[in-house]
Design a protein around this motif. Structure first.
Motif, PDB file in Angstrom:
ATOM      1  N   LYS A 142     -54.687 109.454  15.897  1.00 50.23           N
ATOM      2  CA  LYS A 142     -55.071 109.369  14.546  1.00 50.23           C
ATOM      3  C   LYS A 142     -54.055 110.309  13.742  1.00 50.23           C
ATOM      4  O   LYS A 142     -53.850 110.328  12.509  1.00 50.23           O
ATOM      5  N   GLU A 198     -51.484 109.785  10.656  1.00 51.43           N
ATOM      6  CA  GLU A 198     -51.701 110.266   9.510  1.00 51.43           C
ATOM      7  C   GLU A 198     -50.394 110.767   9.016  1.00 51.43           C
ATOM      8  O   GLU A 198     -50.083 110.957   8.011  1.00 51.43           O
ATOM      9  N   LYS A 223     -48.140 108.082   7.832  1.00 51.71           N
ATOM     10  CA  LYS A 223     -48.627 107.587   6.732  1.00 51.71           C
ATOM     11  C   LYS A 223     -47.977 108.528   5.547  1.00 51.71           C
ATOM     12  O   LYS A 223     -47.674 108.168   4.658  1.00 51.71           O
ATOM     13  N   ARG A 224     -48.262 109.832   5.981  1.00 53.46           N
ATOM     14  CA  ARG A 224     -47.750 110.606   4.722  1.00 53.46           C
ATOM     15  C   ARG A 224     -46.028 110.620   4.648  1.00 53.46           C
ATOM     16  O   ARG A 224     -45.455 110.648   3.780  1.00 53.46           O
TER      17      ARG A 224
END
Length: 490
Positions: free
Chosen positions: A135, A139, A142-143
């Motif tokens: 996870k 993340e 994604k950033r």
């Protein structure tokens, strides 16, 4: 007798391995002796609410089979213990050895059960830790992608502003030059190639096609920045540079492409790839950036409405042009709308192994793009296997002009077109092949050449020219490679 009872109680308490367990013995209302064994929940601090209890019951129902098996096993062991205890309390003879062995077996069984539960707990904790790490990594990715998207949006906005400025005619003025400027055109200053937005800007300036530029040149070739011609005869092909290797057997041969006149949302960096081993070839892998292409992560996969064959596909002005399987029909597929826009049967063209290149692969019909536009390379019965070359209208696929050469198609391994001149490669497998023939459509004449061409992986199934990058793209035995080239000055 009391010692035996205490031993039984100690075994039960040690077997479950829970410090909060309670064992009670008392008479019920009818005077019958009852044994009660209670264990605190390992995960719940208090009894759940009604809604939570319903979910818990549903979870227990899903696992009923496993729980029943465990319950039956526990009941069997408790029955055995009750029988032993009954024999002890009723004064029936039971040898100390028999009693100890029974209790020892039950103790071992309970210990094994506890070890299994501890192992399962450790596995669940490990899996949870892995999920937490995944996870966090997602993340972070994604950033990173959001930052990259914002950067691309800024660059696109900057490019759009520059395009708008160009359309309004607000270009910086070039220094005066004594060279002729064609009538109806204007002189434009040279661009700074260090500008980070140059690639995107160049890919959007598609209002003036190469065919219109050619009309302004008396020699029939595009002009370069200095006013001379940017075309010439091919005199040198560099060493192959490997960009990507196919992962599966379907990629032994194929075709990879970039659009030399890309239209939004595509750029000159967008890459398409088709693995052509198979009988129902429909997948077209799309990569927004070169990095995605080299790493093998497509941003999109198109599924063609009709299967293709051959490695002769090209991308031009936002459309994929390809030969329909087992036919002499050429199709135009709009990559943005994912629809077929045009189709045309090439009159008399051989297909499905009638007039392929020397390596085979049903390469009877080969599409090509150069500075002039869209071409199709093929042969016919009337031409007796010689290469026939036709200029195509990119919108309708109508044949605009046709040339018949004296180069036998099955005697060469591949062909490509640069500035209206057809070039052929002598061998698909020899490490030291050559570009061995050139046919000039302007003079309708051919000549022999001996320009070295390296087949590093010894199975070149596709060679195409990209006029935007001035490179050759090739597919050599699972490997997608490119070649730098040099042209002589005219």
């Amino acid at each position: 007798m009391p010692a035996v009872q205490l031993l039984l109680l100690a075994c039960l308490l040690g077997g479950v391995g829970a410090r909060t367990a309670q064992f009670q013995k008392a008479n019920d209302r009818s005077g019958r002796c009852q044994y009660t064994f209670s264990v605190a929940s390992p995960s719940e601090s208090s009894c759940p609410e009604q809604g939570q209890a319903t979910l818990a019951i549903q979870d227990l129902q899903r696992d009923s089979s496993e729980q029943r098996a465990t319950l039956e096993s526990t009941k069997a062991r408790l029955s055995s213990l009750e029988a032993l205890l009954h024999r002890l309390t009723s004064g029936q003879p039971a040898g100390p050895l028999e009693t100890q062995q029974g209790l020892q077996r039950e103790l071992e069984a309970l210990r094994r059960e506890r070890e299994q539960l501890e192992t399962q707990t450790q596995e669940l904790e490990s899996a949870y830790s892995n999920l937490v790490r995944d996870k966090s990594a997602l993340e972070e990715e994604k950033r990173r992608l959001q930052a990259e998207n914002e950067d691309l949006a800024r660059r696109l906005e900057s490019s759009s502003q520059e395009v708008a400025s160009l359309r309004r005619g607000q270009c910086p003025q070039a220094h005066s030059s004594s060279q002729d400027v064609p009538s109806g055109s204007r002189e434009v200053a040279k661009w700074n190639l260090e500008n980070v937005d140059f690639q995107e800007l160049k890919s959007e300036l598609t209002e003036v096609p190469a065919s219109q530029i050619l009309k302004e040149s008396p020699s029939g070739h595009p002009r370069n920045e200095e006013g001379g011609t940017g075309c010439g005869e091919l005199v040198w092909v560099g060493e192959p540079i490997t960009l990507r290797t196919a992962e599966t057997i379907t990629g032994k041969y194929g075709v990879w492409m970039r659009d030399p006149q890309a239209a939004f949302p595509y750029t000159g960096e967008t890459t398409w790839r088709i693995d052509t081993v198979g009988t129902d070839i429909r997948q077209v892998f799309e990569y927004d950036h070169i990095r995605q292409f080299t790493q093998g992560y497509p941003s999109k996969v198109h599924v063609l409405p009709r299967p293709l064959e051959s490695t002769g596909a090209v991308v031009y002005r936002g459309s994929l042009y390809f030969q329909a399987a087992e036919s002499r029909t050429v199709l135009r597929y709009d990559l943005r709308t994912e629809t077929l826009k045009a189709e045309k049967e090439i009159p008399g063209a051989g297909y499905h192994g009638q007039f392929p290149y020397s390596w085979g692969g049903y390469t009877d019909i080969d599409l090509a793009v150069d500075e002039i536009g869209l071409w199709v390379i093929y042969s016919t019965e009337a031409a007796k296997g010689a290469i026939v070359l036709s200029k195509l209208n990119p919108e309708t696929l109508e044949l605009e002009q046709t040339w018949e050469t004296n180069i036998r198609k099955q005697s060469v391994a591949n062909a490509f077109i640069i500035c209206g001149t057809l070039y052929t490669v002598s061998s698909y497998s020899s490490p030291d092949a050559t570009v061995n023939f050139a046919y000039d459509t302007g003079t309708r004449s051919s000549k022999a050449l001996t320009v070295p061409f390296k087949n590093r992986y010894k199975y070149s199934s596709m060679v195409d020219y990209n006029p935007l990058e001035r490179k050759l793209f090739a597919w050599d035995n699972f490997n997608m490679v490119s070649y730098d080239i040099k042209l002589s000055r005219l």
